[in-house]
Every structure is written in structure tokens, then in C-alpha cells.
Scaffold this active site. Sequence first.
Site, mmCIF file in Angstrom:
data_model
loop_
_atom_site.group_PDB
_atom_site.id
_atom_site.type_symbol
_atom_site.label_atom_id
_atom_site.label_comp_id
_atom_site.label_asym_id
_atom_site.label_seq_id
_atom_site.Cartn_x
_atom_site.Cartn_y
_atom_site.Cartn_z
ATOM 1 N N HIS A 3 0.947 -1.110 -0.433
ATOM 2 C CA HIS A 3 0.257 -0.177 -0.134
ATOM 3 C C HIS A 3 0.850 1.239 0.153
ATOM 4 C CE1 HIS A 3 -2.386 -2.994 2.079
ATOM 5 N NE2 HIS A 3 -2.489 -3.282 1.757
ATOM 6 N N HIS A 61 -0.296 0.519 9.361
ATOM 7 C CA HIS A 61 -1.070 0.122 10.274
ATOM 8 C C HIS A 61 -1.604 -1.231 11.089
ATOM 9 C CE1 HIS A 61 -2.679 -2.342 6.961
ATOM 10 N NE2 HIS A 61 -3.487 -2.359 6.981
HETATM 11 S S1 FES Z 1 0.307 -3.447 4.688
HETATM 12 FE FE1 FES Z 1 0.445 -1.573 3.536
HETATM 13 S S2 FES Z 1 -0.085 0.145 5.337
HETATM 14 FE FE2 FES Z 1 0.172 -1.544 6.824
#
Ligand code: FES
Length: 142
Positions: free
Chosen positions: A104, A123
Site C-alpha cells: 500500500h 497500520h
Molecule cells: S500493509 Fe500497507 S500500510 Fe500496512
Amino acid sequence: MARCQILTEIGRRQFLKRSGAATAGAVAGAVVAAAPARGAFAPARVTYPSSRLANLADLRVNEPFDISYPDADSPGVLLKLGQPVEGGAGPDGDVVGFSILCPHKGYPLAYDPSDRVFNCAGHYSRSGSTTAATSTPRAWTS
Ligand code: FES
């Protein structure tokens, strides 16, 4: 004035034709969209170079071995899982590789051998590694 009336009539007909076509298109789109969606990963159209990343003798079960692949800016680990997995490399078919960049935002993922997961500091997600075929992050396999 009659000319305006003709133009108005032509404009109205064209509007109706186009809106009819748009409605037909929307209905067709709705019919197509009604089909169940089937998610699948598209295969990457990238050719990864073959290179020696480690010696098998350097790998220990459940201990990540730091690597960079396919280039120096792409950190990853090799994991000897201790049990054969689909696509696993090595004589026991149990060696897989993982990118340790989260898909991400590029946070570095940390492997926790106690529960065999990758942790994301971005996250606080946890991704399993016990089977290469179903793991996230996706494993590189032979
Ligand atoms: S795995 Fe991509 S922000 Fe946590």
C-alpha cells in the site's frame, strides 16, 4: 420562426435518439454488471532475473534471511518454512521469498517468528506466511 421550429424538432429527435442509446447502453451495462464479479490476480508481466540470493546452508527454519530482489532498492526475506509448500524452492520445497515492502504505502514489514506473520508498522496489519500460496504479502516462489 418556422426554421427555429424545425431546428428545435431536429434537436429534440437527436436528444431522444441519443438518450435512448444511452439508456440502452446503461441497461446493457447493468446486465453485464449483474454477473457475479470474479476477482483474480492478474499475473505480473515482468520477467524477474534469476540470481543467487543465498546458500541453502545459510537458511534456518523460521528465520528470515535478508535479501534484496530484484534490485538493491527492493528489500525482502527468504524464509525456510520447514514444510513443503506449493512452489517452494530448495530440496525440501519449503523455501519462499517475500518482499518486505507493504503493497500500500511501502512501509517495511517486520517478520515475527513467534507467530509466523509479517507486521506492518503503518497500520498494524498482520499477514501470515505459513503457506506460500495463500500468504499476504505474496510470496515469491520458484
Ligand atoms: S500493509 Fe500497507 S500500510 Fe500496512
